[in-house]
Design a protein around this motif. Structure first.
Motif, PDB file in Angstrom:
ATOM      1  N   UNK A  96       0.836  -1.202   0.000  1.00  0.00           N
ATOM      2  CA  UNK A  96       0.000   0.000   0.000  1.00  0.00           C
ATOM      3  C   UNK A  96       0.872   1.252   0.000  1.00  0.00           C
ATOM      4  N   UNK A  97       1.887   1.276   0.854  1.00  0.00           N
ATOM      5  CA  UNK A  97       2.794   2.427   0.913  1.00  0.00           C
ATOM      6  C   UNK A  97       3.504   2.634  -0.429  1.00  0.00           C
ATOM      7  N   UNK A  98       3.947   1.536  -1.023  1.00  0.00           N
ATOM      8  CA  UNK A  98       4.681   1.635  -2.288  1.00  0.00           C
ATOM      9  C   UNK A  98       3.790   2.063  -3.448  1.00  0.00           C
ATOM     10  N   UNK A  99       2.479   1.968  -3.255  1.00  0.00           N
ATOM     11  CA  UNK A  99       1.545   2.346  -4.307  1.00  0.00           C
ATOM     12  C   UNK A  99       1.277   3.837  -4.391  1.00  0.00           C
ATOM     13  N   UNK A 100       1.814   4.600  -3.478  1.00  0.00           N
ATOM     14  CA  UNK A 100       1.637   6.049  -3.516  1.00  0.00           C
ATOM     15  C   UNK A 100       2.970   6.738  -3.241  1.00  0.00           C
ATOM     16  N   UNK A 101       3.065   8.018  -3.591  1.00  0.00           N
ATOM     17  CA  UNK A 101       4.325   8.728  -3.377  1.00  0.00           C
ATOM     18  C   UNK A 101       4.652   8.893  -1.891  1.00  0.00           C
ATOM     19  N   UNK A 119      16.563  -3.641  -9.453  1.00  0.00           N
ATOM     20  CA  UNK A 119      17.206  -2.363  -9.111  1.00  0.00           C
ATOM     21  C   UNK A 119      16.144  -1.300  -8.864  1.00  0.00           C
ATOM     22  N   UNK A 120      16.263  -0.616  -7.734  1.00  0.00           N
ATOM     23  CA  UNK A 120      15.321   0.430  -7.373  1.00  0.00           C
ATOM     24  C   UNK A 120      15.720   1.752  -8.003  1.00  0.00           C
ATOM     25  N   UNK A 121      14.706   2.497  -8.374  1.00  0.00           N
ATOM     26  CA  UNK A 121      14.930   3.823  -8.930  1.00  0.00           C
ATOM     27  C   UNK A 121      13.739   4.715  -8.659  1.00  0.00           C
ATOM     28  N   UNK A 122      13.876   5.943  -9.069  1.00  0.00           N
ATOM     29  CA  UNK A 122      12.823   6.932  -8.884  1.00  0.00           C
ATOM     30  C   UNK A 122      11.870   6.853 -10.071  1.00  0.00           C
ATOM     31  N   UNK A 123      10.579   6.732  -9.782  1.00  0.00           N
ATOM     32  CA  UNK A 123       9.564   6.766 -10.829  1.00  0.00           C
ATOM     33  C   UNK A 123       9.183   8.201 -11.134  1.00  0.00           C
ATOM     34  N   UNK A 124       8.642   8.872 -10.139  1.00  0.00           N
ATOM     35  CA  UNK A 124       8.263  10.277 -10.257  1.00  0.00           C
ATOM     36  C   UNK A 124       8.842  11.045  -9.085  1.00  0.00           C
ATOM     37  N   UNK A 125       9.166  12.311  -9.328  1.00  0.00           N
ATOM     38  CA  UNK A 125       9.691  13.171  -8.263  1.00  0.00           C
ATOM     39  C   UNK A 125       9.314  14.609  -8.585  1.00  0.00           C
ATOM     40  N   UNK A 126       8.826  15.319  -7.572  1.00  0.00           N
ATOM     41  CA  UNK A 126       8.438  16.713  -7.750  1.00  0.00           C
ATOM     42  C   UNK A 126       9.003  17.552  -6.615  1.00  0.00           C
ATOM     43  N   UNK A 127       8.926  18.850  -6.787  1.00  0.00           N
ATOM     44  CA  UNK A 127       9.282  19.777  -5.710  1.00  0.00           C
ATOM     45  C   UNK A 127       8.011  20.317  -5.045  1.00  0.00           C
ATOM     46  N   UNK A 152      15.751  12.313   3.136  1.00  0.00           N
ATOM     47  CA  UNK A 152      14.912  11.846   4.244  1.00  0.00           C
ATOM     48  C   UNK A 152      13.553  11.504   3.665  1.00  0.00           C
ATOM     49  N   UNK A 153      13.022  10.358   4.066  1.00  0.00           N
ATOM     50  CA  UNK A 153      11.738   9.871   3.538  1.00  0.00           C
ATOM     51  C   UNK A 153      10.738   9.656   4.655  1.00  0.00           C
ATOM     52  N   UNK A 154       9.475   9.938   4.349  1.00  0.00           N
ATOM     53  CA  UNK A 154       8.378   9.732   5.296  1.00  0.00           C
ATOM     54  C   UNK A 154       7.128   9.362   4.499  1.00  0.00           C
ATOM     55  N   UNK A 155       6.118   8.806   5.168  1.00  0.00           N
ATOM     56  CA  UNK A 155       4.865   8.492   4.472  1.00  0.00           C
ATOM     57  C   UNK A 155       4.276   9.739   3.811  1.00  0.00           C
ATOM     58  N   UNK A 156       3.526   9.538   2.756  1.00  0.00           N
ATOM     59  CA  UNK A 156       2.992  10.634   1.943  1.00  0.00           C
ATOM     60  C   UNK A 156       2.230  11.671   2.757  1.00  0.00           C
ATOM     61  N   UNK A 157       1.462  11.255   3.693  1.00  0.00           N
ATOM     62  CA  UNK A 157       0.622  12.183   4.436  1.00  0.00           C
ATOM     63  C   UNK A 157       1.388  12.908   5.543  1.00  0.00           C
TER      64      UNK A 157
END
Length: 171
Positions: A43-48, A91-99, A60-65
């Protein structure tokens, strides 16, 4: 290269509840990312995720909300936004990334710091933000705006917005 830092400019009540130990998970290497990602649910991996790049240049990473200011432990950042990950051929990579962070409103030029942090974490990445958000503060009414479709006008009072980043009045 010295990166520009961004102070929190969002609602003060959000920063007031941040605990010093509440920062997002620091990811300073591929090994740390590998340990972190296996603990995420489908579920976590299904959203940014919410991310910041701290003043040490570490992701630093945290849950979307999560609020960006909480992810940053209340501190200034070199970059902030939302990020999603993909895995291909193990191999892990970035799918989408925004500011996209209305608490820090980082300029699109923050990509350089974000790219360095992603490289340090061993993640393949796009050549730039996959979704750029342009933030400006209105010189007239002082409201923060998101510039849409290159129209530099304030949605609150109709004034023209500057072409250059100006969200933090102390910068």
């Amino acid at each position: 290269m010295v990166s520009k830092s961004y102070r929190y400019v969002g609602p003060p009540e959000l920063k007031a509840v941040v605990r010093p130990d509440s920062g997002g998970c620091r990811i300073s290497s591929a090994e740390e990312f590998a340990r972190w990602i296996v603990e995420r649910s489908a579920t976590e991996l299904g959203e940014p995720f919410t991310f910041v790049v701290d003043l040490d240049g570490v992701l630093r990473l945290a849950p979307r909300r999560s609020e960006h200011v909480a992810c940053a432990g209340g501190e200034a950042v070199l970059g902030a936004g939302e990020i999603s990950f993909t895995c291909a051929a193990g191999r892990w990579g970035v799918g989408d990334v925004s500011n996209q962070s209305t608490g820090y409103c980082p300029d699109v030029s923050s990509w350089a710091a974000v790219a360095q942090a992603l490289d340090r974490a061993g993640l393949s990445r796009p050549p730039g933000f996959t979704h750029e958000v342009v933030f400006r503060r209105c010189p007239g009414c002082q409201q923060h705006n998101i510039v849409r479709e290159g129209d530099f006008f304030c949605v609150f009072c109709g004034s023209d917005l500057p072409e250059t980043w100006n969200v933090d009045p102390s910068a």
